[in-house]
Structure formats: C-alpha cells, structure tokens
Design a protein around this motif. Structure first.
Motif, PDB file in Angstrom:
ATOM      1  N   THR A 176      -6.778 150.614  37.287  1.00  0.00           N
ATOM      2  CA  THR A 176      -6.778 150.316  38.905  1.00  0.00           C
ATOM      3  C   THR A 176      -5.670 150.797  39.316  1.00  0.00           C
ATOM      4  OG1 THR A 176      -6.934 148.210  40.718  1.00  0.00           O
ATOM      5  CG2 THR A 176      -5.810 148.202  38.209  1.00  0.00           C
ATOM      6  N   LEU A 177      -5.527 151.500  40.700  1.00  0.00           N
ATOM      7  CA  LEU A 177      -4.691 151.806  41.237  1.00  0.00           C
ATOM      8  C   LEU A 177      -3.526 150.598  41.448  1.00  0.00           C
ATOM      9  CD1 LEU A 177      -6.237 154.335  43.630  1.00  0.00           C
ATOM     10  CD2 LEU A 177      -4.404 154.964  41.783  1.00  0.00           C
ATOM     11  N   SER A 178      -3.577 149.482  41.638  1.00  0.00           N
ATOM     12  CA  SER A 178      -3.155 148.431  41.974  1.00  0.00           C
ATOM     13  C   SER A 178      -2.161 147.785  40.818  1.00  0.00           C
ATOM     14  CB  SER A 178      -3.954 147.032  41.780  1.00  0.00           C
ATOM     15  OG  SER A 178      -5.165 146.517  42.235  1.00  0.00           O
ATOM     16  N   PRO A 179      -1.197 148.138  42.064  1.00  0.00           N
ATOM     17  CA  PRO A 179       0.074 148.106  40.688  1.00  0.00           C
ATOM     18  C   PRO A 179       0.474 146.714  39.790  1.00  0.00           C
ATOM     19  CG  PRO A 179       0.930 147.941  43.106  1.00  0.00           C
ATOM     20  CD  PRO A 179      -0.585 148.139  42.766  1.00  0.00           C
ATOM     21  N   GLU A 180       0.761 146.409  38.420  1.00  0.00           N
ATOM     22  CA  GLU A 180       1.993 144.884  38.466  1.00  0.00           C
ATOM     23  C   GLU A 180       2.315 144.162  39.123  1.00  0.00           C
ATOM     24  OE1 GLU A 180       0.221 142.735  35.714  1.00  0.00           O
ATOM     25  OE2 GLU A 180       0.127 144.905  34.680  1.00  0.00           O
ATOM     26  N   GLY A 181       1.945 142.556  39.278  1.00  0.00           N
ATOM     27  CA  GLY A 181       2.337 141.918  39.869  1.00  0.00           C
ATOM     28  C   GLY A 181       1.414 141.493  41.244  1.00  0.00           C
TER      29      GLY A 181
END
Length: 340
Positions: free
Chosen positions: A31-36
């Motif tokens: 996913t492109l969603s960042p960690e956190g």
C-alpha cells in the motif's frame, strides 16, 4: 529410555512445526499508506486477530509507504505472484472492472449524506464486480471527497484551465474526465506529486483533505476550491486465486475479521477527513466557494464528463440511472421528513 522419549518428543515437535508452515498461507499486501496511518493501524489490527484465530495458518505481511511501488506496479506484482494483494484506490482497478468508478462521476454528490444513502444500496455491486474480475475485497473504504487544491486561486473553470493540473498516471478514466473541463493534465505517480509541487512542474491537485495532509501536499498549496469534485473510495484487494487456496474455514475467519476492521476504517477515515479539513484551515489555506454562474458552469461541464463515461463504455446508462434513482429517492424521503 530417556533418549528414546526425547527422540520422540523432538520428532513430534518437528512434525507440528513443519505441518504448521506447510499449510500456512502468507498474504503479502502492499500500500501507499505510510506506517502509522489509520489505514495501516486497522489492517495490522485485523491481521493480528486473523493470525491468532487461525493459529497462524493465515498470515498477512504488509509493505507500507509505497516500498513496492505505486498502485500500477503493485497490480503488476500481484499478477506475477510477487504480491497477493494491495490496498489501492478505486481508479487503479478500473482496468479490471470499469464500473467500480460509478461513484467517480464529477460533482455527482453534493454532500456525504447523499453518498451514505447511495452506498447502502450500491457498494455490493462494486464488491461483486471486483470479485468477478478476480479480486476479493472486504468492503468499500470511503476516502471522502476530492477537492481541487492549488497554489493559485481557482473559482471558475477558466481559472482551472490556466493551471498545471496533476492527474494519477494509472487512472485513464480520471484523465478523460478532467479533459472534459478543457484541461491538459500532467500525469505523475502519487509518489512524485509532492516533488512536482515543489519544483513547479504542477501547481494543482485533486485529493481529499486527509490525503493532502498524510501525503504532505498541504504544505505546498494555498487554496481549496470548495466544491466536492468526486467521491473517493479504496479497497483492500486480494488475488482471488490465492485467497481460494486458503481452507474454507479460515477464509470465513479472514472475511469476518477483515470486513469488520475495514468497516471501522471506513468510519475512522471520515473522522480523519474532518480533522484534516480543520488542519488545512489552521494552516491559513483559503477556501473558495464558487456560486451563481460560475457554479453552474462547473456543474454543466461535470454533466458532460459523466455522460462521456457512458458514451465511452466505462459506465452503463442503466447503472447511472440506478444511482440517480437512489439520489432522487434520498431527496424525496428527506423532503417528506422536512414536511412532517
């Protein structure tokens, strides 16, 4: 005697260990969603419960922050088996099921209440269509409305035509829609947008408030055109062939847990979007609301873009009519409530 017992114990442990690993299914998800981010937190929460309830027979491994590339690259890696799924925006899957873009008609919705009513009736159509196209999903995750965000004030369609407008490089449908407004867009991957804004290659984007904040694009823009351009949604899409290799009992566990987790994410995303809108305002970003003839022109061209989605075969007229029927039903019921 003790030696024989130890031997048998070691053999039993070996069999248990190897059996567990032979039958374990590992789902590698990018996913492109960042960690956190809220996305990652809810997906990891669901994955931990899946691992626990299946005794580690089904294990999720996540690759956040775009380390596996943009959505287009992720889908290629799914096809060759390097990945088993991805959390991707709806436009990325339009090549497999174009009508999943039914919510992406420009300026079709005026507010989130309309969206809620329509989604209650039409989400399952999208889920079934993606399933037939080879992707198992666990529900639709709303991303809120995309707004035009820019370095220069944009109130009229002509103002937009004078800008350097970004469009996702893997979303031909959105490219065609924006061209209806007389714009020649500049396609870039999402990972390159912030750099493009900094360098001046582009000066205008369309995204949700939470997307702008998470991706840090809000540090590069000064204005928001305050009309809901399109409604965004995303899915956690898992390769159906790989998913069906999971024993039926475990598939039910995965479906139950991940559906619940992503439904919670759908709700949290809305809360995050409200907070992100306030973040934009606190930063001093100016919200411009077109009205009168200017708004009428936006709506006129948006209607042309929607009709083109039908004429080019992206959406069927029947499906568009169905969505319009639900909108009419919503407004009729709202009017009755107001009259009481």
């Amino acid at each position: 005697m003790i030696f024989q017992i130890l031997k048998r114990l070691i053999l039993i442990l070996f069999v248990l260990f190897t059996t567990q690993n032979v039958y374990a299914v590992r789902l590698k998800i990018a996913t492109l969603s960042p960690e956190g981010s809220t996305w990652m937190e809810k997906m990891r929460e669901g994955a931990d419960i899946v691992a626990r309830e299946t005794d580690n027979r089904v294990i999720f491994k996540f690759y956040p922050g775009g380390v596996m590339g943009n959505d287009k690259t992720v889908l290629k890696k799914i096809r060759i088996g390097q990945l088993q799924g991805g959390a991707v925006v709806s436009g990325s899957l339009s090549q497999f099921f174009p009508e999943n873009q039914i919510y992406g008609q420009p300026l079709k919705f005026k507010n989130i209440k309309e969206v809620d009513y329509v989604r209650k009736h039409m989400d399952q159509y999208i889920i079934d269509g993606l399933d037939n196209a080879g992707f198992v999903t666990f529900g639709i995750i709303g991303g809120g409305f995309a707004y035009i965000m820019s370095k220069n004030p944009i109130e009229t369609v002509q103002d937009l035509r004078n800008q350097k407008v970004w469009i996702p490089d893997n979303d031909k449908i959105s490219q065609d829609s924006i061209k209806a407004f007389g714009v020649t867009p500049i396609p870039l991957s999402i990972a390159d947008v912030r750099t493009g804004l900094q360098s001046g290659l582009i000066n205008t984007v369309a995204t949700s408030p939470v997307g702008a904040v998470v991706l840090q694009w809000h540090t590069q823009i000064k204005y928001v055109t305050n009309i809901p351009l399109i409604y965004l949604h995303a899915v956690l899409a898992v390769d159906k062939k790989k998913f069906l290799k999971i024993p039926e009992q475990d598939r039910k566990i995965v479906t139950r847990i991940m559906t619940k987790a992503l439904k919670e994410l759908d709700i949290l995303n809305r809360e995050d979007d409200i907070k992100a809108t306030q973040t934009l305002k606190n930063r001093g970003i100016t919200f411009i609301t077109p009205s009168g003839d200017d708004l009428a022109e936006w709506l006129r061209i948006a209607d042309i873009a929607s009709k083109k989605m039908v004429s080019t075969g992206i959406l069927s007229q029947t499906l568009v009519d169905q969505l319009d029927m639900y909108l009419n039903n919503f407004h009729s019921s709202a009017q009755i409530t107001n009259d009481q």
